[in-house]
Design a protein around this motif. Structure first.
Motif, short mmCIF file in Angstrom:
data_model
loop_
_atom_site.label_atom_id
_atom_site.label_comp_id
_atom_site.label_asym_id
_atom_site.label_seq_id
_atom_site.Cartn_x
_atom_site.Cartn_y
_atom_site.Cartn_z
N MET A 78 15.79 -30.66 -21.79
CA MET A 78 15.61 -31.77 -22.71
C MET A 78 15.49 -33.06 -21.90
O MET A 78 16.28 -33.31 -20.99
N VAL A 79 14.49 -33.88 -22.22
CA VAL A 79 14.31 -35.16 -21.56
C VAL A 79 14.26 -36.25 -22.63
O VAL A 79 14.06 -35.97 -23.81
N ASN A 117 12.61 -39.95 -23.92
CA ASN A 117 11.57 -40.95 -23.80
C ASN A 117 12.26 -42.31 -23.64
O ASN A 117 12.98 -42.74 -24.53
N PRO A 118 12.09 -43.00 -22.50
CA PRO A 118 12.82 -44.24 -22.29
C PRO A 118 12.43 -45.37 -23.26
O PRO A 118 13.22 -46.25 -23.53
N ALA A 119 11.21 -45.33 -23.78
CA ALA A 119 10.76 -46.38 -24.69
C ALA A 119 11.38 -46.25 -26.08
O ALA A 119 11.78 -47.24 -26.69
N THR A 120 11.49 -45.00 -26.56
CA THR A 120 11.98 -44.79 -27.92
C THR A 120 13.37 -44.17 -27.98
O THR A 120 14.01 -44.21 -29.01
N GLY A 121 13.80 -43.55 -26.89
CA GLY A 121 15.09 -42.87 -26.88
C GLY A 121 15.02 -41.49 -27.50
O GLY A 121 16.02 -40.80 -27.61
N GLU A 122 13.84 -41.05 -27.90
CA GLU A 122 13.65 -39.75 -28.55
C GLU A 122 13.84 -38.61 -27.55
O GLU A 122 13.36 -38.66 -26.43
N GLN A 123 14.55 -37.56 -27.96
CA GLN A 123 14.75 -36.37 -27.13
C GLN A 123 13.54 -35.45 -27.30
O GLN A 123 13.11 -35.18 -28.41
N ILE A 124 13.00 -34.97 -26.18
CA ILE A 124 11.84 -34.09 -26.19
C ILE A 124 12.15 -32.89 -25.31
O ILE A 124 12.76 -33.01 -24.26
N LYS A 125 11.72 -31.70 -25.76
CA LYS A 125 11.90 -30.50 -24.95
C LYS A 125 10.74 -30.39 -23.97
O LYS A 125 9.59 -30.37 -24.37
N LYS A 126 11.05 -30.33 -22.68
CA LYS A 126 10.03 -30.20 -21.63
C LYS A 126 10.02 -28.75 -21.18
O LYS A 126 11.05 -28.17 -20.87
N GLU A 127 8.83 -28.18 -21.15
CA GLU A 127 8.68 -26.78 -20.76
C GLU A 127 9.03 -26.58 -19.28
O GLU A 127 9.02 -27.52 -18.50
N ALA A 128 9.31 -25.35 -18.91
CA ALA A 128 9.58 -25.00 -17.52
C ALA A 128 8.33 -25.28 -16.70
O ALA A 128 7.21 -25.11 -17.17
N ASP A 129 8.53 -25.75 -15.48
CA ASP A 129 7.41 -26.03 -14.59
C ASP A 129 7.82 -25.80 -13.14
O ASP A 129 8.93 -25.38 -12.87
N LYS A 130 6.89 -26.05 -12.25
CA LYS A 130 7.15 -25.89 -10.82
C LYS A 130 7.01 -27.25 -10.14
O LYS A 130 6.24 -28.10 -10.58
N VAL A 131 7.75 -27.44 -9.05
CA VAL A 131 7.70 -28.69 -8.31
C VAL A 131 7.74 -28.38 -6.81
O VAL A 131 8.39 -27.42 -6.39
#
Length: 96
Positions: free
Chosen positions: A64-65, A67-81
């Motif tokens: 869960m991440v 959004n700094p502008a709205t404060g809304e919680q969003i689910k971010k999918e798994a990824d690679k880095v």
């Protein structure tokens, strides 16, 4: 600390000077090294550059991440880095 990072052209020139090769050959070698590292890491492997560090790919889980502008919680999918662990020798040389 340097004002600007070394450009590819400057790196190729330094590599050519250090090895005694011409700039074209040094540029081809740098491009080949980049291709090898990119292929290995994108395939899930790792590359260790002695004295520099280890470049590898790590999977990040779903999370869960906010959004700094709205404060809304969003689910971010798994990824690679791509990660780089700096070698102790390089760290020590910076602090001398």
């Amino acid at each position: 600390m340097a004002a600007k990072p070394m450009t590819k052209a400057q790196l190729v020139s330094a590599l050519a000077e250090k090895t005694g090769a011409d700039k074209k050959t040094a540029g081809e070698h740098l491009d080949a090294l980049t291709d090898i590292i990119t292929g290995e890491v994108s395939g899930g492997g790792a590359v260790t550059l002695p004295g520099i560090g280890k470049i590898y790919c790590r999977e990040r889980p779903e999370r869960m991440v906010r959004n700094p502008a709205t404060g809304e919680q969003i689910k971010k999918e798994a990824d690679k880095v791509v990660k780089i662990t700096v070698a102790k020798a390089l760290k020590d040389s910076v602090n001398e």
